[in-house]
Design an enzyme around this catalytic site. Structure first.
Site, short mmCIF file in Angstrom:
data_model
loop_
_atom_site.label_atom_id
_atom_site.label_comp_id
_atom_site.label_asym_id
_atom_site.label_seq_id
_atom_site.Cartn_x
_atom_site.Cartn_y
_atom_site.Cartn_z
CB CYS A 72 2.86 10.89 1.23
SG CYS A 72 1.22 11.66 1.21
NE ARG A 123 -1.33 2.67 2.73
CZ ARG A 123 -0.95 3.87 3.16
NH1 ARG A 123 -0.96 4.92 2.36
NH2 ARG A 123 -0.50 4.01 4.41
CG ASP A 124 3.09 4.51 2.87
OD1 ASP A 124 2.53 5.41 2.22
OD2 ASP A 124 3.99 4.74 3.69
CG HIS A 181 8.06 7.78 4.99
ND1 HIS A 181 7.77 7.55 3.67
CD2 HIS A 181 6.95 7.42 5.68
CE1 HIS A 181 6.53 7.08 3.56
NE2 HIS A 181 6.01 6.99 4.78
CG HIS A 209 4.24 4.78 8.71
ND1 HIS A 209 3.74 3.74 7.97
CD2 HIS A 209 4.65 5.71 7.82
CE1 HIS A 209 3.82 4.03 6.68
NE2 HIS A 209 4.38 5.23 6.57
CG ASN A 248 7.15 3.29 3.79
OD1 ASN A 248 6.38 3.69 4.64
ND2 ASN A 248 6.81 3.23 2.50
#
Length: 306
Positions: free
Chosen positions: A234, A9-10, A203, A201, A243
């Site tokens: 993002c 997903r991310d 990055h 979370h 990430n």
């Protein structure tokens, strides 16, 4: 330490190449084969805004269903929740951005409206028997308005509590955080939500993601997000990069004696593989070298976990 895989997903949502559904499912399957048991598999968002996630239902229809594996779907509104439930997710994750400006650009609403959406989604998920987690995005800084005070993140966490979050995650969406902020944010949320498990979370935009992960571990965070290959970012945050990489994080934790239960060589191979599918070298570093001590020459995938 639980590692939550967010690459499907991310990781993929900010990549310029739109991968076919079967490649996404292969990416997910490889992560499962490496030992991942909790994964953010896709997002149920408007396909015009995030075209990389346009095949969310098809992905969920094709993923392997294995005992002990939890698939998370990201949702931002009730329509997204309805889609996620129909697609058979095991858990939903809802994002509330810590700054109004970023929230409007990311979700088309201010923070207050996003919290209202959280409560609506959390109620619907509870009625369906599905856990809902809350991620506070841009908790460490906003690309448009700058610093985000810890008390603002604390207030968002407190306002979300009546929705009964399974977990609260603090997200460094643009990779500006440092370990002192990690400790401050964890402490601030603990003051208002002492019994809710925390997730983090990070990055690695400014090369602080792994230091922040260690700080989160030491602060008692229960789970860490990472993407195999270190891909991601993002699409609504300028210059946001990937990430922290699942394989690099696993190596770090394993060498610290923190059990992850993951197959390090298999993760590294998957990171290299997904980079090839995206037409670029993945940011993760482990796939360019080897584990230490080195993995056996037959590539048996023995973890370095003691």
């Amino acid at each position: 330490m639980e590692i939550v895989e967010v690459g499907p997903r991310d990781g993929l949502q900010n990549e310029r190449i739109l991968l076919p559904t079967e490649v996404k499912v292969d990416y997910i399957t490889r992560a499962l084969d490496a030992g991942i048991r909790r994964m953010e598999a896709t997002a149920f968002v408007h396909p015009a805004r995030v075209p990389q996630m346009a095949d969310a239902e098809a992905v969920m229809a094709a993923v392997p269903r294995r005992a002990g594996v939890t698939y998370i779907g990201l949702v931002l509104n009730r329509r997204g929740l309805d889609r996620a439930l129909a697609a058979g997710v095991d858990e939903v994750n809802v994002v509330v951005v810590a700054s109004d400006e970023f929230s409007r650009r990311n979700q088309g609403t201010g923070v207050r409206e996003a919290l209202d959406a959280w409560h609506d989604i959390a109620g619907g998920a509870a009625a369906a028997g599905i856990p809902a987690s809350l991620t506070i995005a841009a908790a460490f800084g906003c690309p448009f308005t700058g610093e985000v005070p810890a008390d603002r993140v604390q207030a968002i966490a407190a306002a979300a509590l009546p929705g009964g979050p399974r977990e609260i995650a603090i997200a460094d969406t643009i990779g500006v955080g440092v370990p002192t902020q990690v400790r401050a944010l964890v402490a601030a949320i603990r003051e208002v939500a002492a019994d809710v498990p925390l997730r983090a979370h990070f990055h690695n935009t400014r090369n602080t993601g792994y230091a922040n992960a260690v700080a989160a571990l030491e602060a008692g965070v229960a789970a860490l997000d990472a993407s195999t290959g270190g891909i991601g970012g993002c699409p609504f945050a300028p210059r946001a990069t990937g990430n922290i990489a699942t394989e690099d994080l696993t190596y770090l934790l394993d060498r610290m004696g923190v059990r992850t239960g993951l197959d390090l060589p298999a993760l590294a191979a998957t990171g290299t593989w997904i980079g090839e599918r995206l037409g670029t070298a993945a940011p993760a570093l482990l796939g360019r070298t080897d584990t230490f001590p080195p993995s056996p020459p037959n590539g048996s995938g023995v973890s370095v976990t003691p």
